[in-house]
Enzyme design. Structure first.
Site, short mmCIF file in Angstrom:
data_model
loop_
_atom_site.label_atom_id
_atom_site.label_comp_id
_atom_site.label_asym_id
_atom_site.label_seq_id
_atom_site.Cartn_x
_atom_site.Cartn_y
_atom_site.Cartn_z
CB ALA A 170 4.16 -5.48 -6.18
CG LEU A 207 -2.07 -0.97 1.12
CD1 LEU A 207 -2.97 -1.08 2.29
CD2 LEU A 207 -2.71 -1.20 -0.13
CE1 TYR A 228 8.52 0.60 -14.49
CE2 TYR A 228 8.79 1.47 -16.61
CZ TYR A 228 8.16 0.62 -15.69
OH TYR A 228 6.90 0.07 -16.03
N1 UFG Z 1 3.63 13.94 -22.04
C1 UFG Z 1 3.33 15.33 -22.10
N2 UFG Z 1 2.68 15.91 -21.34
C2 UFG Z 1 2.66 15.38 -20.16
C3 UFG Z 1 2.89 13.96 -19.91
C4 UFG Z 1 3.34 13.26 -20.89
O1 UFG Z 1 3.61 15.64 -23.36
O2 UFG Z 1 2.08 16.16 -19.17
C5 UFG Z 1 4.18 12.96 -23.37
C6 UFG Z 1 5.45 12.32 -23.09
O3 UFG Z 1 6.42 13.20 -23.19
C7 UFG Z 1 5.34 11.16 -23.81
C8 UFG Z 1 3.78 10.73 -23.73
O4 UFG Z 1 3.14 11.99 -23.30
O5 UFG Z 1 5.80 11.42 -24.95
C9 UFG Z 1 3.31 9.80 -22.90
O6 UFG Z 1 4.11 9.90 -21.69
P1 UFG Z 1 3.42 9.03 -20.40
O7 UFG Z 1 4.16 9.61 -19.23
O8 UFG Z 1 1.88 8.87 -20.49
O9 UFG Z 1 4.05 7.57 -20.79
P2 UFG Z 1 5.30 7.14 -21.28
O10 UFG Z 1 5.34 6.85 -22.79
O11 UFG Z 1 6.26 8.06 -20.81
O12 UFG Z 1 5.38 5.79 -20.60
C10 UFG Z 1 6.63 5.02 -20.32
C11 UFG Z 1 6.78 3.69 -20.88
C12 UFG Z 1 5.78 2.77 -20.30
C13 UFG Z 1 6.29 2.81 -18.60
C14 UFG Z 1 5.76 4.24 -18.26
C15 UFG Z 1 6.23 4.33 -16.79
O13 UFG Z 1 6.37 3.80 -22.17
O14 UFG Z 1 6.20 1.46 -20.62
O15 UFG Z 1 6.65 5.04 -19.00
O16 UFG Z 1 5.51 5.02 -16.24
F1 UFG Z 1 5.34 1.94 -18.12
#
Ligand code: UFG
Length: 325
Positions: free
Chosen positions: A74, A33, A141
């Protein structure tokens, strides 16, 4: 069939738990948690509060439950944090995972379904990404998840554990009761929807000069219900190995914002911002293996359907699980 779910109070783990229970599985959730939510625990599941970093606690839980399979969610999952504090990621994701594996071996649990990630591929040389492409993570990660895949591959040879590595692309969306509630929230879709609610200021678009059609990053967003369905298929006796879970179609940051504007009817203020460190321009799955071998039949492949479900949930729980409804 008895399944031990680690991280069953977290976003993906809680939704898979709900699906398992709806399909008649006997589920025990093991969760500390720390980042999960007590409110996300399913009352139909047995709950053991414990931390994977405590080997004796993990072993006691495993010996008590004697599951037919373990589903392991987890973990810490923030890319940025993993670069600031890599030790947290290796201690929890790898060290905790190894305690879990040791307990599985001692109790003789034959099957593991592991919550892995497309972040294990790093920046791919091409998209779509298939399971045989090199795994070269860009962040701690992704490396912590890849290390655990490798450990388990060796253990499979020696101890006969059948491993299924589900490498998720971008998990998104919600069920009626369960959704995404991280603090801090770094993911795009919940941040866009928080901005639609007026709970966040303008959405920052991280990078507008990528080599993509509209200059913003492309991701393969997968509905959480489709991900959950893949986990149930992974339990079949003859299934093992890695599977990419994505639809094979990508959406850019701007397309996500456009979809959210359509669905919410809100303007959603945005501002261009610099690139975020470590973001590959495009991550899209070659999902054929999951379709053919796992028998996966995704139902919610439209971006609008994903965002609609996340919007329903966030309107019901505007403050996340702290909202009393
Ligand atoms: N993004 C924005 N503004 C935001 C948040 C994200 O422009 O406020 C963009 C990011 O730069 C990225 C896209 O949106 O280009 C997606 O971003 P996310 O943070 O939603 O997800 P990610 O693609 O970074 O996810 C990555 C990996 C996953 C992993 C995750 C962990 O692809 O496999 O990070 O949190 F699980």
């Amino acid at each position: 069939m008895k399944v031990l779910v680690t991280g069953g109070a977290g976003y993906i783990g809680s939704i898979v738990t709900e699906h398992l229970l709806n399909n008649g599985y006997d589920v025990t959730v093991f969760d500390n948690l720390e980042r999960g939510h007590r409110e996300a625990l399913d009352p139909r599941a047995t709950f053991i509060e414990g931390d994977l970093r405590h080997a004796n606690v993990v072993h006691e839980a495993m010996a008590r439950v004697k599951p037919d399979a373990v589903m392991h969610f987890a973990a810490y999952a923030l890319v940025g944090e993993s670069m600031q504090h890599p030790e947290r990621y290796f201690e929890n994701n790898l060290g905790g995972g190894m305690n879990l594996a040791a307990a599985m071996i001692r109790v003789g649990v034959p099957k593991l379904v592991f919550s892995s990630t497309c972040a294990t591929y790093g920046t791919p040389s091409r998209v779509p990404i298939d399971e045989d492409m090199p795994q070269k993570p860009d962040n701690a990660y992704g490396e912590s998840k890849l290390c655990f895949e490798k450990v388990m591959t060796w253990y499979a040879q020696r101890y006969g554990i059948r491993n299924v590595f589900l490498r998720y692309f971008n998990a998104a969306g919600a069920t009626d009761r369960l959704g995404e509630d991280h603090e801090p929230e770094t993911h795009l879709i919940p941040n866009v929807l928080r901005a639609a609610l007026g709970r966040n200021p303008a959405v920052r678009i991280f990078g507008t000069d990528y080599p993509t059609p509209d200059g913003t990053c492309i991701r393969d967003y997968v509905h959480i219900e489709d991900l959950a369905a893949a986990h149930l298929l992974a339990l079949h006796e003859n299934i093992d190995g890695p599977y990419n879970l994505g639809y094979g179609t990508g959406a850019s940051v701007r397309q996500v914002i456009e979809s959210a504007r359509r669905i919410t009817g809100s303007e959603i203020p945005c501002e261009d911002a610099p690139r975020r460190e470590g973001d590959p321009p495009a991550l899209v799955a070659a999902g054929e293996k999951a379709l053919k071998v796992l028998g996966w039949k995704p139902q919610f492949t439209e971006l609008d359907a994903i965002i609609e479900s996340a919007w329903r949930w966030i309107r019901q729980y505007p403050e996340g699980y702290r909202t009393s409804v």
